[in-house]
Design a protein around this motif. Structure first.
Motif, short mmCIF file in Angstrom:
data_model
loop_
_atom_site.label_atom_id
_atom_site.label_comp_id
_atom_site.label_asym_id
_atom_site.label_seq_id
_atom_site.Cartn_x
_atom_site.Cartn_y
_atom_site.Cartn_z
N MET A 186 4.95 10.41 20.76
CA MET A 186 5.72 9.17 20.68
C MET A 186 7.06 9.43 20.01
O MET A 186 8.07 8.85 20.37
N ARG A 187 7.05 10.34 19.04
CA ARG A 187 8.28 10.65 18.34
C ARG A 187 9.35 11.15 19.30
O ARG A 187 10.54 10.93 19.11
N ASP A 188 8.91 11.85 20.38
CA ASP A 188 9.87 12.42 21.31
C ASP A 188 10.14 11.53 22.52
O ASP A 188 10.92 11.90 23.38
N TRP A 189 9.45 10.41 22.60
CA TRP A 189 9.68 9.55 23.75
C TRP A 189 11.08 8.96 23.69
O TRP A 189 11.49 8.45 22.63
N PRO A 190 11.80 8.99 24.82
CA PRO A 190 13.16 8.45 24.79
C PRO A 190 13.17 6.93 24.59
O PRO A 190 12.17 6.25 24.84
N LEU A 191 14.30 6.45 24.16
CA LEU A 191 14.52 5.02 23.99
C LEU A 191 15.12 4.47 25.28
O LEU A 191 16.00 5.10 25.87
N TRP A 192 14.64 3.32 25.71
CA TRP A 192 15.15 2.66 26.92
C TRP A 192 15.69 1.29 26.55
O TRP A 192 15.10 0.58 25.76
N GLU A 193 16.82 0.94 27.16
CA GLU A 193 17.35 -0.42 26.99
C GLU A 193 16.83 -1.28 28.13
O GLU A 193 16.78 -0.83 29.28
N VAL A 194 16.44 -2.50 27.80
CA VAL A 194 15.79 -3.37 28.78
C VAL A 194 16.70 -4.54 29.13
O VAL A 194 17.27 -5.19 28.25
N PHE A 195 16.84 -4.79 30.43
CA PHE A 195 17.66 -5.89 30.93
C PHE A 195 16.80 -6.77 31.82
O PHE A 195 16.09 -6.28 32.69
N VAL A 196 16.87 -8.09 31.61
CA VAL A 196 16.04 -9.03 32.37
C VAL A 196 16.93 -9.99 33.15
O VAL A 196 17.88 -10.55 32.61
N ARG A 197 16.61 -10.17 34.44
CA ARG A 197 17.22 -11.25 35.22
C ARG A 197 16.26 -12.43 35.12
O ARG A 197 15.12 -12.35 35.58
N SER A 198 16.70 -13.50 34.47
CA SER A 198 15.76 -14.60 34.20
C SER A 198 15.44 -15.38 35.46
O SER A 198 14.34 -15.88 35.62
N ARG A 199 16.43 -15.54 36.34
CA ARG A 199 16.12 -16.11 37.66
C ARG A 199 17.17 -15.69 38.65
O ARG A 199 18.26 -15.24 38.25
N ARG A 200 16.85 -15.82 39.91
CA ARG A 200 17.76 -15.40 40.95
C ARG A 200 19.07 -16.16 40.80
O ARG A 200 19.07 -17.34 40.49
N GLY A 201 20.16 -15.48 41.01
CA GLY A 201 21.46 -16.13 40.85
C GLY A 201 22.11 -15.82 39.51
O GLY A 201 23.29 -16.06 39.34
N LEU A 202 21.33 -15.29 38.56
CA LEU A 202 21.90 -14.92 37.25
C LEU A 202 21.90 -13.39 37.10
O LEU A 202 21.12 -12.69 37.75
#
Lengths: 327, 93
Positions: B1-17
């Motif tokens: 776990m110490r070596d697992w990379p960090l990921w940034e998360v992006f969410v589209r809350s609904r279509r059109g946004l």
């Protein structure tokens, strides 16, 4: 005329001489500090400590309630409790992610928890003896947490504040499900009523202690308030919680275990009796009813999960290899 | 776990946004990052689409250089509609 004033203001804003926004100016303007901004080392350290302790509390907080998942009285209650405990795990992870923006590593924070160098909220060192305790935790413990956490949504450190916005949205379900459990019990059989009252008797004072020591014995509060990390004093938040909770107890038909609770017309608040802060100090020192059990369980769960982490790493390494070979 | 990379998360809350940044997480690979992101950031149907991006792949402007970097837009007030005088009584402009 209004139009012109607006335009002038715009031009001043756009053309005005813009100094580099230093830390103090940001705070003075109630601005938000973001991860790569310059910040005093003390501010960074205080935030790391507070956010890590907060994250640890969410994670350890899964245990008292997790204790009742397999014994929840109905499938509905079980599904709700699982969702709640899952939320606590999620809250812990939001907060570890926020702490990591300050240049620390989650694995190090977990090490510090596991070796007792960082703390978690002392409330989770109390046992959940009956099903009613799950209700009392939701109503009183999550209720107190909400009062503590809502002002943190305006904390000066952006990532912490944003995590708190998510957390607060989710916490209100937690409090309501606890209230509902107690309401059902307090309107049930005499044995169920006694069980509900007993849970409230045991959790009321520890819930009040969640706000920390009294203001005149809270050495770090002033600095945290100056830094915009903390927005209200411990005693102010505690009073807010009491004022909110007394009428709810009446609606439940349960008695808060403090004969001194009384409406004070002059203050516009409920008065309440003195809190035994020596108990809080003892629990923080490690002498609460469940300190050792909670930490031992956390370490055990972490060690038991090692093979899952290793397997995931091995799988990732295996599937990454062909791409590397091709490159 | 110490070596697992960090990921940034992006969410589209609904279509059109647009997708919006919601936080980060650790995961050993992209697939696990997506699954973890689903469990962590969309437990209440907050999204219809998820992006995960390795944090190290994000190139960011330097906060210390902010003034110089964004300054070129500073003196171009005429890019804003409020820069222009509009006579009294003229509408829809």
């Amino acid at each position: 005329m209004l139009h012109d004033v607006a335009r002038d203001a715009d031009i001043c804003h756009i053309l005005g001489y813009r100094r580099p926004v230093a830390f103090d100016d940001l705070l003075a303007g109630d601005g938000r500090v973001e991860p790569r901004d310059e910040m005093p080392e003390g501010y960074r350290r205080t935030l790391v400590r507070q956010i890590a302790q907060h994250a640890h509390s969410e994670i350890i907080g899964m245990q008292p309630e997790g204790n009742w998942i397999s014994r929840a009285p109905s499938l509905r209650r079980k599904a709700i409790l699982m969702a709640k405990v899952q939320d606590e795990a999620g809250h812990g992870l939001y907060l570890y992610a926020a702490a990591e923006t300050l240049g620390v590593d989650r694995a190090d924070l977990l090490d510090q928890l596991h070796t007792g160098r960082q703390k978690y909220s002392s409330i989770f060192n109390y046992p959940t003896l009956t099903w009613a305790d799950v209700g009392a935790i939701g109503w009183l413990v999550d209720g107190a947490a909400i009062v503590n956490q809502v002002p943190l949504c305006r904390c000066s450190y952006g990532p912490y504040a944003r995590a708190m916005v998510r957390i607060c949205k989710e916490e209100s379900f937690h409090q309501r499900q606890g209230f509902e459990i107690l309401h059902t019990l307090s309107h049930g059989s005499p044995a169920q009523q006694r069980m509900a009252q007993d849970a409230v008797d045991r959790y009321w004072w520890p819930a009040l202690m969640m706000f920390g020591p009294p203001d005149d014995d809270s050495p770090n509060s002033a600095q945290s308030m100056a830094w915009g990390i903390k927005r209200f004093s411990n005693d102010d938040l505690r009073q807010r919680f009491v004022d909110m909770t007394v009428p709810q107890a009446q609606a439940l038909g349960l008695t808060l275990p403090d004969p001194q609770i009384a409406w004070n017309e002059d203050r516009g608040h409920y008065d309440f009796g003195p809190i035994d802060f020596t108990e809080l100090a003892e629990v923080i020192k490690g002498n609460g009813p469940c300190n050792q059990q909670r930490l031992a369980h956390k370490v055990q769960a972490h060690e038991d999960g090692a093979w899952v982490r290793e397997a995931a790493s091995a799988y990732a390494a295996k599937h990454a290899r062909p791409t590397e070979g091709a490159a | 776990m110490r070596d697992w990379p960090l990921w940034e998360v992006f969410v589209r809350s609904r279509r059109g946004l647009s997708h919006v940044h919601v936080g980060s997480l650790h995961a050993p690979d992209a697939e696990m990052a997506l699954r973890n992101a689903r469990d962590l950031y969309t437990r209440r149907q907050e999204g219809v689409s998820l992006w995960v991006v390795p944090s190290t792949e994000i190139v960011a402007s330097d906060p210390g250089e902010r003034e110089a970097f964004f300054e070129p837009a500073g003196d171009k007030v005429y890019r804003h509609p409020t820069f222009y005088d509009v006579p009294e009584g003229v509408e829809h402009l």
